[in-house]
Each structure stands twice: as C-alpha cells, then as structure tokens.
Design an enzyme around this catalytic site. Structure first.
Site, short mmCIF file in Angstrom:
data_model
loop_
_atom_site.label_atom_id
_atom_site.label_comp_id
_atom_site.label_asym_id
_atom_site.label_seq_id
_atom_site.Cartn_x
_atom_site.Cartn_y
_atom_site.Cartn_z
NE ARG A 283 -6.08 1.25 9.61
CZ ARG A 283 -4.63 0.66 9.79
NH1 ARG A 283 -4.63 -0.01 10.08
NH2 ARG A 283 -2.97 1.33 8.27
NE ARG B 137 7.57 -4.93 6.18
CZ ARG B 137 6.58 -4.14 5.58
NH1 ARG B 137 6.35 -3.95 4.98
NH2 ARG B 137 5.14 -4.49 6.95
NE ARG C 293 8.85 -4.24 11.73
CZ ARG C 293 7.84 -3.51 10.69
NH1 ARG C 293 7.73 -3.24 9.38
NH2 ARG C 293 6.40 -2.58 11.27
CE LYS D 61 -2.41 -0.25 3.29
NZ LYS D 61 -2.16 -1.47 4.02
NE ARG E 178 0.86 -6.33 11.61
CZ ARG E 178 1.94 -6.41 10.94
NH1 ARG E 178 3.32 -7.24 10.89
NH2 ARG E 178 1.81 -5.43 10.13
#
Length: 191
Positions: free
Chosen positions: A88, A127, A133, A13, A144
C-alpha cells in the site's frame, strides 16, 4: 504465479482476488484477513495491531511487512500467491521487490481494477445501506477514494514502469469483469 491485485474501495478486489487465485492455483493472501485473524485470536501480533488500529493509526510498514514475509514463507506459497491489500506504500513496494529478488523471484503481474469514482461511491453507498454500515456515508467514502488515489498512484506508476501492470475495466457484472481479467492476465503471463 506471483500476483498482486489493486483497486479502490468497492472495485471488487476481494471477489475477483478469490477467482484469480483459484484460476492459477495459488493462495489469495489478504493482509486485512491476516490482521482480523490475529486480532480475533488475540495473538501477540493481534494485540499489537488492535492497539494501533484502536488508536486510529495505520499499521506501520515494518509490522505489515513482517506479517507478509512470514505468510509468503509458508509452504502453500511455494507455487505462487495473490496479494490483496499489500503493498500500500512505496516502502512496502520496495520491501516486496527486495524480498522476492532475494529468493530469485519476481512478480508476474499486477492487476488493477478500474472503476469510475462516481460508480464506486454509488456501489459503496448501496453496500452500506444493505449492510447497515453507518460509518460509510458519502463524505467518508469520497475521502477514502481520495486517500486511495493519492497513495496508490505512485505504486501503479512503479508497476507500469516495470511492465507488470494489467489494467482491467471493473464495470459490469462480476462474471464480465472476471472474464476480462482472466483474458488480460493470461495474455500478460503468456507474453
């Protein structure tokens, strides 16, 4: 041009939002960026949002809506905008619809980037490894995805019923996805 861009975490996005906003000469507005800016600058809003996030809560609809309305009222949005990360919830969808109709405006298109869930999981794991992370483990990523799918389905249905939804296959190179997106949005806007 008044646009929204939607897509699951890892769908691209942010990358595609920038390109789409540049193509149509409108500002790309990310609610996440607005929150981070206010938190970093310790504005009254930032202090409020930080306390909410630190408590592990979602920023309430009314706070997010207030931020978005203030941003959309800025002069650079007179020619349009691209919203990323808003709406959202259905409450936010209705808020945006009401806000725009009160100004005699409406959305031109809602872009939804579609990527197979397994491909997204692999993208996000890669990623997370590159960016170090640790919180992005496979279980967290899958959760998620579930939350996104559950929360977003009604929004996509709403926009599909309003004939605003432009679904873009989000698999391929950044350039391939961008080209598909441009072609589909151009066709939607010209129709």
């Amino acid at each position: 041009m008044k646009l929204l861009i939607m897509g699951a975490p890892g769908a691209g996005k942010g990358t595609q939002a920038t390109a789409l906003a540049e193509r149509y000469g409108v500002p790309a507005i990310s609610t996440g960026d607005i929150f981070r800016y206010n938190i970093a600058n310790k504005t009254p809003l930032g202090v409020k949002v930080k306390a909410i996030i630190d408590a592990g809560e979602y920023v309430p609809d009314d706070v997010t809506e207030e931020i978005v309305a203030a941003r959309l009222a800025e002069p650079d949005c007179d020619a349009g905008f691209l919203l990323d990360g808003f709406p959202r919830t259905m409450h936010q969808v209705h808020f945006l619809d009401t806000y725009l109709s009160g100004r005699g405006e409406q959305l031109d298109a809602v872009v939804s980037l579609l990527v197979e869930p397994e491909a997204l999981v692999q993208r996000l794991l890669a990623r997370a490894e590159i960016e170090g992370r640790a919180d992005d483990n496979e279980d967290t990523i899958r959760r998620r995805m579930e939350v996104y799918a559950g929360q977003t389905a009604p929004l996509l249905f709403h926009y599909e019923n309003k004939r605003l939804l432009v679904e873009v296959e989000g698999t391929g190179t950044v350039e391939e996805v961008r080209q598909r997106m441009f072609e589909l949005v151009d066709a939607r806007v010209e129709a």
